[in-house]
Design a protein around this motif. Structure first.
Motif, mmCIF file in Angstrom:
data_model
loop_
_atom_site.group_PDB
_atom_site.id
_atom_site.type_symbol
_atom_site.label_atom_id
_atom_site.label_comp_id
_atom_site.label_asym_id
_atom_site.label_seq_id
_atom_site.Cartn_x
_atom_site.Cartn_y
_atom_site.Cartn_z
ATOM 1 N N GLN A 1 0.844 -1.179 0.000
ATOM 2 C CA GLN A 1 0.000 0.000 0.000
ATOM 3 C C GLN A 1 0.889 1.241 0.000
ATOM 4 N N LEU A 2 0.755 2.039 -1.062
ATOM 5 C CA LEU A 2 1.561 3.246 -1.165
ATOM 6 C C LEU A 2 1.029 4.312 -0.226
ATOM 7 N N GLU A 3 1.925 4.949 0.479
ATOM 8 C CA GLU A 3 1.559 6.044 1.374
ATOM 9 C C GLU A 3 2.500 7.221 1.180
ATOM 10 N N LEU A 4 1.927 8.396 1.229
ATOM 11 C CA LEU A 4 2.681 9.638 1.262
ATOM 12 C C LEU A 4 2.329 10.332 2.569
ATOM 13 N N VAL A 5 3.300 10.571 3.395
ATOM 14 C CA VAL A 5 3.050 11.133 4.718
ATOM 15 C C VAL A 5 3.776 12.463 4.851
ATOM 16 N N GLU A 6 2.984 13.529 5.007
ATOM 17 C CA GLU A 6 3.561 14.863 5.148
ATOM 18 C C GLU A 6 3.795 15.206 6.613
ATOM 19 N N SER A 7 4.717 16.103 6.833
ATOM 20 C CA SER A 7 4.961 16.655 8.163
ATOM 21 C C SER A 7 5.628 18.012 7.992
ATOM 22 N N GLY A 8 5.697 18.748 9.093
ATOM 23 C CA GLY A 8 6.409 20.024 9.069
ATOM 24 C C GLY A 8 5.529 21.245 9.046
ATOM 25 N N GLY A 9 4.226 21.058 8.933
ATOM 26 C CA GLY A 9 3.339 22.208 8.948
ATOM 27 C C GLY A 9 3.272 22.822 10.329
ATOM 28 N N GLY A 10 2.649 23.979 10.406
ATOM 29 C CA GLY A 10 2.514 24.654 11.690
ATOM 30 C C GLY A 10 2.093 26.086 11.511
ATOM 31 N N SER A 11 2.231 26.847 12.571
ATOM 32 C CA SER A 11 1.858 28.261 12.571
ATOM 33 C C SER A 11 3.102 29.126 12.700
ATOM 34 N N VAL A 12 3.214 30.087 11.819
ATOM 35 C CA VAL A 12 4.342 31.014 11.862
ATOM 36 C C VAL A 12 3.841 32.423 11.603
ATOM 37 N N GLN A 13 4.670 33.381 11.934
ATOM 38 C CA GLN A 13 4.347 34.769 11.622
ATOM 39 C C GLN A 13 4.850 35.105 10.223
ATOM 40 N N ALA A 14 4.249 36.116 9.657
ATOM 41 C CA ALA A 14 4.661 36.557 8.323
ATOM 42 C C ALA A 14 6.160 36.847 8.309
ATOM 43 N N GLY A 15 6.790 36.410 7.232
ATOM 44 C CA GLY A 15 8.228 36.557 7.101
ATOM 45 C C GLY A 15 9.006 35.351 7.558
ATOM 46 N N GLY A 16 8.334 34.433 8.229
ATOM 47 C CA GLY A 16 8.984 33.243 8.744
ATOM 48 C C GLY A 16 9.155 32.159 7.697
ATOM 49 N N SER A 17 9.691 31.033 8.142
ATOM 50 C CA SER A 17 9.989 29.908 7.255
ATOM 51 C C SER A 17 9.475 28.604 7.857
ATOM 52 N N LEU A 18 9.199 27.680 6.974
ATOM 53 C CA LEU A 18 8.860 26.311 7.360
ATOM 54 C C LEU A 18 9.433 25.377 6.309
ATOM 55 N N ARG A 19 9.718 24.150 6.724
ATOM 56 C CA ARG A 19 10.120 23.119 5.772
ATOM 57 C C ARG A 19 9.176 21.942 5.910
ATOM 58 N N LEU A 20 8.500 21.632 4.826
ATOM 59 C CA LEU A 20 7.613 20.482 4.794
ATOM 60 C C LEU A 20 8.377 19.270 4.283
ATOM 61 N N SER A 21 7.996 18.112 4.798
ATOM 62 C CA SER A 21 8.586 16.846 4.340
ATOM 63 C C SER A 21 7.475 15.902 3.906
ATOM 64 N N CYS A 22 7.769 15.105 2.923
ATOM 65 C CA CYS A 22 6.840 14.082 2.446
ATOM 66 C C CYS A 22 7.627 12.795 2.288
ATOM 67 N N VAL A 23 7.284 11.807 3.090
ATOM 68 C CA VAL A 23 7.964 10.520 3.032
ATOM 69 C C VAL A 23 7.079 9.529 2.291
ATOM 70 N N SER A 24 7.670 8.891 1.306
ATOM 71 C CA SER A 24 6.952 7.887 0.522
ATOM 72 C C SER A 24 7.265 6.497 1.045
ATOM 73 N N SER A 25 6.259 5.620 0.991
ATOM 74 C CA SER A 25 6.465 4.249 1.445
ATOM 75 C C SER A 25 7.188 3.402 0.406
ATOM 76 N N ILE A 26 7.318 3.944 -0.811
ATOM 77 C CA ILE A 26 8.091 3.263 -1.843
ATOM 78 C C ILE A 26 9.123 4.226 -2.403
ATOM 79 N N SER A 27 10.034 3.731 -3.191
ATOM 80 C CA SER A 27 11.073 4.571 -3.753
ATOM 81 C C SER A 27 10.472 5.700 -4.585
ATOM 82 N N ILE A 28 10.940 6.917 -4.325
ATOM 83 C CA ILE A 28 10.407 8.044 -5.090
ATOM 84 C C ILE A 28 10.903 8.014 -6.526
ATOM 85 N N LEU A 29 11.869 7.179 -6.810
ATOM 86 C CA LEU A 29 12.324 7.008 -8.190
ATOM 87 C C LEU A 29 11.270 6.287 -9.023
ATOM 88 N N SER A 30 10.242 5.748 -8.364
ATOM 89 C CA SER A 30 9.170 5.052 -9.070
ATOM 90 C C SER A 30 8.205 6.012 -9.757
#
Length: 123
Positions: A1-30
């Motif tokens: 079963q293929l899954e894409l799981v995101e993380s890294g969201g949240g609340s920030v003030q204007a001008g700030g930064s965030l980094r989102l991640s997405c982990v795949s359960s299979i090789s992303i080369l697929s």
């Protein structure tokens, strides 16, 4: 079963930064294409940034110069670095991937989506 799981969201003030991640359960080369979309309240889902297996990158105009998409093949992970965030970037961000299936001798596109991660930017 293929899954894409995101993380890294949240609340920030204007001008700030965030980094989102997405982990795949299979090789992303697929996948032919991977990337990020977002959906703000009351609006349609829209493209943020994508890349193809040939190395072509595409960014939506509102995020050009502020957001950077990248990948780590060894970790089966795609990232979205978001800088200089503004309230207009508030949305649920979805990881996206596509490949091709084969049915009755013909190829057809298959799209996959993560569950989404909320990004909220306050002014």
């Amino acid at each position: 079963q293929l899954e894409l799981v995101e993380s890294g969201g949240g609340s920030v003030q204007a001008g700030g930064s965030l980094r989102l991640s997405c982990v795949s359960s299979i090789s992303i080369l697929s996948f032919n294409t991977m990337g990020w979309y977002r959906q703000a309240p009351g609006k349609q889902r829209e493209l943020v940034a994508t890349f193809t297996y040939t190395g072509d990158f595409n960014y939506a105009d509102p995020v050009k110069g502020r957001f950077t998409i990248s990948r780590d093949n060894a970790k089966n992970t795609v990232y979205l670095q978001m800088n200089t965030l503004g309230p207009e970037d508030t949305a649920v961000y979805y990881c996206f991937a596509s490949d091709r299936g084969l049915y009755a001798g013909s190829f057809y596109p298959r799209d996959y989506w993560g569950q989404g991660t909320q990004v909220t930017v306050s002014s």
